[in-house]
Design an enzyme around this catalytic site. Sequence first.
Site, PDB file in Angstrom:
ATOM      1  N   GLY A  52       0.827  -1.201   0.000  1.00 27.83           N
ATOM      2  CA  GLY A  52       0.000   0.000   0.000  1.00 27.83           C
ATOM      3  C   GLY A  52       0.853   1.239   0.000  1.00 27.83           C
ATOM      4  CD  GLU A  68       1.491   3.100  -3.367  1.00 31.31           C
ATOM      5  OE1 GLU A  68       2.395   2.253  -3.217  1.00 31.31           O
ATOM      6  OE2 GLU A  68       1.714   4.333  -3.330  1.00 31.31           O
ATOM      7  CD  GLU A  72       4.150  -0.961  -1.867  1.00 27.93           C
ATOM      8  OE1 GLU A  72       4.425   0.131  -1.346  1.00 27.93           O
ATOM      9  OE2 GLU A  72       3.446  -1.820  -1.297  1.00 27.93           O
ATOM     10  N   PRO A  89      -5.721   7.783  15.566  1.00 29.13           N
ATOM     11  CG  PRO A  89      -6.481   9.534  16.911  1.00 29.13           C
ATOM     12  CD  PRO A  89      -6.748   8.098  16.567  1.00 29.13           C
ATOM     13  CD  GLU A 121      12.291 -11.756   0.996  1.00 26.63           C
ATOM     14  OE1 GLU A 121      11.809 -12.858   1.257  1.00 26.63           O
ATOM     15  OE2 GLU A 121      13.157 -11.196   1.697  1.00 26.63           O
TER      16      GLU A 121
END
Lengths: 235, 235
Positions: A52, A68, A72, A89, A121
């Site tokens: 992500g 993403e 990745e 938060p 990896e």
Amino acid sequence: MLYISVLNTHKMHQSIQLSVDAVVFGYESGTISVLLIKRKYEPFKGQWAIPGGFVLEEESLEEAVARELKEETGIAINYLEQLYTFGHPKRDPRSRVVSVAYFGLIKPSAFKILAATDAEEVQWFNITELPSLFFDHEAILQMAITRLQGKITYEPIGFELLDTKFPFSDLEKLYTTLLGRAIDRRNFRKKMLSLNILDELDEKVSKGSGRPANLFKFNNKRYFKLKKEGIIFEI
Amino acid sequence: MLYISVLNTHKMHQSIQLSVDAVVFGYESGTISVLLIKRKYEPFKGQWAIPGGFVLEEESLEEAVARELKEETGIAINYLEQLYTFGHPKRDPRSRVVSVAYFGLIKPSAFKILAATDAEEVQWFNITELPSLFFDHEAILQMAITRLQGKITYEPIGFELLDTKFPFSDLEKLYTTLLGRAIDRRNFRKKMLSLNILDELDEKVSKGSGRPANLFKFNNKRYFKLKKEGIIFEI
DNA sequence: GCAAAAGTGTTGTTGGTACACCCATGG
DNA sequence: CCATGGGTGTACCAACAACACTTTTGC
């Protein structure tokens, strides 16, 4: 006072960052796996994480999560379903990051995984043997697993996870694995066939020993129609 | 190059803003309503909208949505369920705003609504007679309505929407309204009672004409237990 | 011919659905 | 005594659950 704060809100620099995460499940011969990446850079270098990253200004959340994932892991999938938005938060100790998690299903055999950008990896992990994860990624993954297991009671499943042509026993094994328990072969077959989403092919496959199995494929039209309508599936 | 962009990502000024919206449904004598506010200020002054606003730095999404709802309508509720996150880049034409929508259920009679902050007016709208709404708020509301209708097939419903003590016919009318069709009174009662979530009280109420009705209340413990477990409810 | 996996039917039980009349009260 | 809404039981049918043997192939 209220007036001012309200007018300002839209210009205020809020400084909350928005990211997306993609929980991708795969299924292969009796094992449900999830795709994880190993972080290449500090902080938390070497930690396993769900793929992500941050959402760009001009892209939608769906575009962001697909991008993403592609960047990745090398995997390009066109359908990821929104799972939940995680916004505690302190979930990222560095700064405030709210993350919209998605999940998707694929057949691992049909894709080649490939570490890229901030992944050192990429690896499939059996969901029963997970490493410890980054931040709250374990909670995200847990929610995704629960959703995956829940899905089979109100939607047909299998199309995205099995090969195009498959013996009935593959479907049975998939359900057994997802449910985590044995199911009655005769009743399962009866029920599945009654849904009218499978087409039996005039083709057999032999796994080396035992009687060769007839192959089936999903009837896409009826499969997705049923998926949309929802089913009540209780095996 | 990749390295730099990744390292920068976390510091990069992303300038996406995050807001929350609260779709609150109420039920009263055969009508499902939703709480909307009329915007007090430009732009879009006078437009009806779902209550909501920007998330503050140090609060969770749940705190943010409860706070905004309280500020704009005077209603304080402690349980809002996450619905979906809307993030299309152009949903707010002014700037990029991603919004996490929540939804909740209340009994309108138990709360006093009160316009405040950027609301000029607060009003319950019958969900069959909605005004035109701000941005994509109609889509958000539509999704919330679909979810509400869907919920009754896998969860008991009613606790949050009915008075503490209520005649059985109130529950029946609630289901009739949500389902949008008549249901068999005898079968409905049989099924409901078999769930063991209702306690029959030793108290009657008369609505002026007709035989007085026995009052029931939800057995909280069993109600929430069942809600957690999930039911398959098909009437 | 035997080991391995595929394929197949019947029966009892349970839960859903359809359906109509009597009851308690107020006016 | 009548109008209004509340309360109740039964019979049929469909769907689910339990259960074991035969078939086809490879070795």
